[in-house]
Motif scaffolding. Structure first.
Motif, PDB file in Angstrom:
ATOM      1  N   MET A   4       0.831  -1.199   0.000  1.00 46.00           N
ATOM      2  CA  MET A   4       0.000   0.000   0.000  1.00 46.00           C
ATOM      3  C   MET A   4       0.872   1.258   0.000  1.00 46.00           C
ATOM      4  SD  MET A   4      -2.863  -1.251  -0.420  1.00 46.00           S
ATOM      5  CE  MET A   4      -3.906   0.213  -0.339  1.00 46.00           C
ATOM      6  N   GLU A   5       2.011   1.164   0.680  1.00 43.82           N
ATOM      7  CA  GLU A   5       2.929   2.301   0.716  1.00 43.82           C
ATOM      8  C   GLU A   5       3.477   2.578  -0.691  1.00 43.82           C
ATOM      9  OE1 GLU A   5       6.773   2.706   1.339  1.00 43.82           O
ATOM     10  OE2 GLU A   5       6.054   4.770   1.196  1.00 43.82           O
ATOM     11  N   ARG A   6       3.800   1.467  -1.425  1.00 41.83           N
ATOM     12  CA  ARG A   6       4.292   1.643  -2.805  1.00 41.83           C
ATOM     13  C   ARG A   6       3.208   2.281  -3.682  1.00 41.83           C
ATOM     14  NH1 ARG A   6       6.988  -3.844  -5.093  1.00 41.83           N
ATOM     15  NH2 ARG A   6       7.798  -2.470  -6.729  1.00 41.83           N
ATOM     16  N   LEU A   7       1.951   1.823  -3.493  1.00 43.68           N
ATOM     17  CA  LEU A   7       0.850   2.338  -4.325  1.00 43.68           C
ATOM     18  C   LEU A   7       0.574   3.807  -4.008  1.00 43.68           C
ATOM     19  CD1 LEU A   7      -1.672  -0.656  -4.305  1.00 43.68           C
ATOM     20  CD2 LEU A   7       0.208  -0.174  -5.886  1.00 43.68           C
ATOM     21  N   SER A   8       0.773   4.182  -2.740  1.00 44.73           N
ATOM     22  CA  SER A   8       0.452   5.556  -2.325  1.00 44.73           C
ATOM     23  C   SER A   8       1.359   6.571  -3.004  1.00 44.73           C
ATOM     24  CB  SER A   8       0.558   5.683  -0.807  1.00 44.73           C
ATOM     25  OG  SER A   8       1.917   5.635  -0.420  1.00 44.73           O
ATOM     26  N   ARG A   9       2.493   6.093  -3.574  1.00 49.61           N
ATOM     27  CA  ARG A   9       3.397   7.027  -4.249  1.00 49.61           C
ATOM     28  C   ARG A   9       2.880   7.428  -5.640  1.00 49.61           C
ATOM     29  NH1 ARG A   9       8.299   3.537  -3.635  1.00 49.61           N
ATOM     30  NH2 ARG A   9       7.868   2.823  -1.516  1.00 49.61           N
ATOM     31  N   ARG A  10       1.718   6.897  -6.008  1.00 49.57           N
ATOM     32  CA  ARG A  10       1.004   7.317  -7.224  1.00 49.57           C
ATOM     33  C   ARG A  10       1.796   7.097  -8.521  1.00 49.57           C
ATOM     34  NH1 ARG A  10      -4.272   9.747  -5.566  1.00 49.57           N
ATOM     35  NH2 ARG A  10      -4.063   9.347  -3.337  1.00 49.57           N
ATOM     36  N   GLU A  11       2.687   6.125  -8.539  1.00 47.77           N
ATOM     37  CA  GLU A  11       3.395   5.843  -9.783  1.00 47.77           C
ATOM     38  C   GLU A  11       2.839   4.595 -10.451  1.00 47.77           C
ATOM     39  OE1 GLU A  11       7.197   5.395  -8.062  1.00 47.77           O
ATOM     40  OE2 GLU A  11       7.591   7.552  -8.001  1.00 47.77           O
ATOM     41  N   VAL A  12       1.932   3.935  -9.749  1.00 42.93           N
ATOM     42  CA  VAL A  12       1.450   2.640 -10.225  1.00 42.93           C
ATOM     43  C   VAL A  12       0.029   2.782 -10.765  1.00 42.93           C
ATOM     44  CG1 VAL A  12       0.904   0.278  -9.513  1.00 42.93           C
ATOM     45  CG2 VAL A  12       2.892   1.452  -8.538  1.00 42.93           C
ATOM     46  N   SER A  13      -0.202   2.203 -11.958  1.00 42.04           N
ATOM     47  CA  SER A  13      -1.547   2.277 -12.512  1.00 42.04           C
ATOM     48  C   SER A  13      -2.291   0.944 -12.413  1.00 42.04           C
ATOM     49  CB  SER A  13      -1.485   2.713 -13.979  1.00 42.04           C
ATOM     50  OG  SER A  13      -0.700   1.802 -14.708  1.00 42.04           O
ATOM     51  N   GLU A  14      -1.529  -0.170 -12.307  1.00 44.50           N
ATOM     52  CA  GLU A  14      -2.211  -1.466 -12.207  1.00 44.50           C
ATOM     53  C   GLU A  14      -1.482  -2.415 -11.264  1.00 44.50           C
ATOM     54  OE1 GLU A  14      -2.978  -3.470 -15.926  1.00 44.50           O
ATOM     55  OE2 GLU A  14      -3.863  -5.223 -14.922  1.00 44.50           O
ATOM     56  N   VAL A  15      -2.275  -3.151 -10.477  1.00 46.42           N
ATOM     57  CA  VAL A  15      -1.750  -4.218  -9.624  1.00 46.42           C
ATOM     58  C   VAL A  15      -2.339  -5.525 -10.123  1.00 46.42           C
ATOM     59  CG1 VAL A  15      -1.858  -5.235  -7.326  1.00 46.42           C
ATOM     60  CG2 VAL A  15      -1.406  -2.790  -7.582  1.00 46.42           C
ATOM     61  N   ILE A  16      -1.466  -6.429 -10.598  1.00 48.38           N
ATOM     62  CA  ILE A  16      -1.937  -7.752 -11.038  1.00 48.38           C
ATOM     63  C   ILE A  16      -1.723  -8.707  -9.875  1.00 48.38           C
ATOM     64  CG2 ILE A  16      -1.626  -9.622 -12.699  1.00 48.38           C
ATOM     65  CD1 ILE A  16      -0.238  -7.572 -14.560  1.00 48.38           C
ATOM     66  N   VAL A  17      -2.807  -9.244  -9.305  1.00 50.51           N
ATOM     67  CA  VAL A  17      -2.641 -10.166  -8.178  1.00 50.51           C
ATOM     68  C   VAL A  17      -2.456 -11.575  -8.736  1.00 50.51           C
ATOM     69  CG1 VAL A  17      -3.591 -11.025  -6.020  1.00 50.51           C
ATOM     70  CG2 VAL A  17      -4.017  -8.653  -6.707  1.00 50.51           C
ATOM     71  N   ALA A  18      -1.228 -12.102  -8.607  1.00 52.45           N
ATOM     72  CA  ALA A  18      -0.900 -13.412  -9.164  1.00 52.45           C
ATOM     73  C   ALA A  18      -0.656 -14.428  -8.065  1.00 52.45           C
ATOM     74  CB  ALA A  18       0.327 -13.287 -10.082  1.00 52.45           C
ATOM     75  N   THR A  19      -1.503 -14.389  -7.025  1.00 55.53           N
ATOM     76  CA  THR A  19      -1.435 -15.440  -6.001  1.00 55.53           C
ATOM     77  C   THR A  19      -2.067 -16.703  -6.582  1.00 55.53           C
ATOM     78  OG1 THR A  19      -3.520 -14.575  -5.147  1.00 55.53           O
ATOM     79  CG2 THR A  19      -1.503 -13.817  -4.075  1.00 55.53           C
ATOM     80  N   ASN A  20      -1.742 -17.849  -5.986  1.00 53.68           N
ATOM     81  CA  ASN A  20      -2.301 -19.111  -6.490  1.00 53.68           C
ATOM     82  C   ASN A  20      -3.823 -19.109  -6.408  1.00 53.68           C
ATOM     83  OD1 ASN A  20       0.209 -20.296  -6.988  1.00 53.68           O
ATOM     84  ND2 ASN A  20       0.376 -21.035  -4.879  1.00 53.68           N
ATOM     85  N   PRO A  21      -4.489 -19.820  -7.329  1.00 53.68           N
ATOM     86  CA  PRO A  21      -5.956 -19.882  -7.265  1.00 53.68           C
ATOM     87  C   PRO A  21      -6.428 -20.835  -6.177  1.00 53.68           C
ATOM     88  CG  PRO A  21      -5.097 -20.511  -9.461  1.00 53.68           C
ATOM     89  CD  PRO A  21      -3.958 -20.527  -8.501  1.00 53.68           C
ATOM     90  N   ALA A  51      -8.876   3.005  -0.121  1.00 60.92           N
ATOM     91  CA  ALA A  51      -7.885   4.092  -0.096  1.00 60.92           C
ATOM     92  C   ALA A  51      -8.126   5.080  -1.228  1.00 60.92           C
ATOM     93  CB  ALA A  51      -6.474   3.510  -0.189  1.00 60.92           C
ATOM     94  N   LYS A  52      -9.141   4.774  -2.069  1.00 61.82           N
ATOM     95  CA  LYS A  52      -9.479   5.637  -3.208  1.00 61.82           C
ATOM     96  C   LYS A  52      -8.274   5.946  -4.086  1.00 61.82           C
ATOM     97  CE  LYS A  52     -13.646   7.836  -1.328  1.00 61.82           C
ATOM     98  NZ  LYS A  52     -13.876   6.730  -0.372  1.00 61.82           N
ATOM     99  N   LEU A  53      -7.465   4.924  -4.324  1.00 60.11           N
ATOM    100  CA  LEU A  53      -6.287   5.090  -5.182  1.00 60.11           C
ATOM    101  C   LEU A  53      -6.683   4.860  -6.637  1.00 60.11           C
ATOM    102  CD1 LEU A  53      -3.659   3.090  -3.060  1.00 60.11           C
ATOM    103  CD2 LEU A  53      -3.640   5.560  -3.482  1.00 60.11           C
ATOM    104  N   PRO A  54      -6.098   5.598  -7.557  1.00 57.89           N
ATOM    105  CA  PRO A  54      -6.433   5.427  -8.977  1.00 57.89           C
ATOM    106  C   PRO A  54      -5.666   4.252  -9.574  1.00 57.89           C
ATOM    107  CG  PRO A  54      -4.835   7.196  -8.741  1.00 57.89           C
ATOM    108  CD  PRO A  54      -5.067   6.645  -7.362  1.00 57.89           C
ATOM    109  N   VAL A  55      -5.878   3.095  -8.992  1.00 57.14           N
ATOM    110  CA  VAL A  55      -5.120   1.906  -9.393  1.00 57.14           C
ATOM    111  C   VAL A  55      -6.094   0.816  -9.794  1.00 57.14           C
ATOM    112  CG1 VAL A  55      -3.529   0.117  -8.600  1.00 57.14           C
ATOM    113  CG2 VAL A  55      -3.226   2.476  -7.804  1.00 57.14           C
ATOM    114  N   LYS A  56      -5.873   0.220 -10.957  1.00 62.77           N
ATOM    115  CA  LYS A  56      -6.680  -0.921 -11.387  1.00 62.77           C
ATOM    116  C   LYS A  56      -6.126  -2.181 -10.728  1.00 62.77           C
ATOM    117  CE  LYS A  56      -7.448  -3.615 -15.591  1.00 62.77           C
ATOM    118  NZ  LYS A  56      -7.017  -3.718 -16.998  1.00 62.77           N
ATOM    119  N   VAL A  57      -6.995  -2.968 -10.097  1.00 58.15           N
ATOM    120  CA  VAL A  57      -6.547  -4.235  -9.511  1.00 58.15           C
ATOM    121  C   VAL A  57      -7.063  -5.353 -10.404  1.00 58.15           C
ATOM    122  CG1 VAL A  57      -6.625  -5.767  -7.512  1.00 58.15           C
ATOM    123  CG2 VAL A  57      -6.580  -3.293  -7.174  1.00 58.15           C
TER     124      VAL A  57
END
Lengths: 204, 204
Positions: B129-146, B164-170
């Motif tokens: 979340m700290e990395r995302l808060s720096r507003r450099e990230v536009s997408e988070v791909i969650v690649a945990t096992n199914p 957190a109302k971040l402009p990030v696509k998950v």
């Protein structure tokens, strides 16, 4: 872009030198070792270094030891009049696990194999003859594997003892159908050997 | 009478701590290591000790590294606007082997698992979340096992980002029939997932 840090790559390539460990297994083991919180890397590293520094060959029988004499040769309850001749230290461990032999051992560290350029002088045969020449041994049981080289080495030892006119009986471990094995799955050579060396029902 | 010298027994018991290595395999490996004439014991010992001392976690993405930043985070050609979230460092290695992802990673070192007492604070979620808060990230791909935990962690991350109302696509990696797999051997959950997340033929 290679995502493995160099020390991890090194560990993987060292683990790959182990028998039966391929690239994937080596990577899995390395990652497990790195992730282990109980210091597996440190313990294993120390154990390997200790083994390297302390394991030597017993000066009498040439099996693995961490002292000049191995535990078997140092054991006063073992019968020094019988010597069981084997190819490798792991054969001693295998035979000991059967808990039925009470004599001593002699590890050849190889078998005579002309096709691989291994002659009688390349294995611990002169050391065996030297032990026999001390006249404390009444029987030598040759427990090499029942292979071409194992049989050849057995016959060579029998001939050496005969030529040296030593009062030593040379015998060969039995080969045949293993306990629990089935005749229908046995190869022809094993079946022929099992028939040829059949026991008389009156023998115990 | 135990025929194994103590250093050999120690090595066998250390090798047994490795996953998938039982008593017999450990003994076989230990005897191979002792018998190796090219100093496998020394090389492996040194490699383990180097790994132990030099491998750390990347301060940005928490994958394995031998420097403060891992090779991926240090690579200026990688796209810093996409972060792929995985459970373990080995997942990074697996994804990199596909050579199709050019963004960065974030290793959680675990998944949320209430049944095992692992909560959001036990894995590297606050760092994400700290990395995302720096507003450099536009997408988070969650690649945990199914798995239950992998899906749960995905939903938790999606909720965190939303709250957190971040402009990030998950997004979530696709799950379905693996390439080369056969429908008749697939479990019901995989089949249901493959149907539910079917692609439109017009999508590329």
């Amino acid at each position: 872009m290679d995502p493995y840090p160099k020390p991890l790559k090194d560990l993987i390539s060292q683990l790959r030198r182990l028998p039966g460990i391929g690239e994937k297994t080596a990577a899995r083991l390395a990652l497990f070792i790195i992730g282990d919180r109980e210091n597996l890397a440190g313990d294993l590293s120390r154990s390997l270094s200790t083994v390297k520094d302390s394991i030597r060959l017993c000066s009498a029988c040439f099996t693995l030891a961490d002292a000049p004499r191995c535990p078997i040769c140092s054991d006063p309850t073992r019968d020094p009049s019988i010597i069981c001749v084997v190819e490798e230290p792991s054969d001693v461990l295998a035979l000991e696990s059967a808990h039925s032999y009470k004599g001593l051992y002699h590890v050849l560290h190889g078998l005579i194999s002309p096709i691989n350029g291994i002659g009688p002088e390349d294995i611990r045969l002169s050391e065996l003859m030297e032990r026999l020449s001390r006249r404390e041994v009444s029987e030598v049981i040759v427990a090499t594997n029942p292979s071409v080289e194992g049989e050849g080495t057995f016959h060579f030892i029998a001939r050496l003892v005969e030529d040296a006119k030593l009062p030593v009986k040379v015998s060969r471990i039995a080969s045949g159908i293993p306990m629990g094995g089935e005749l229908k799955y046995m190869d022809q050579v094993t079946l022929a050997s099992a028939l040829r060396y059949r026991r008389n029902a009156k023998d115990r």
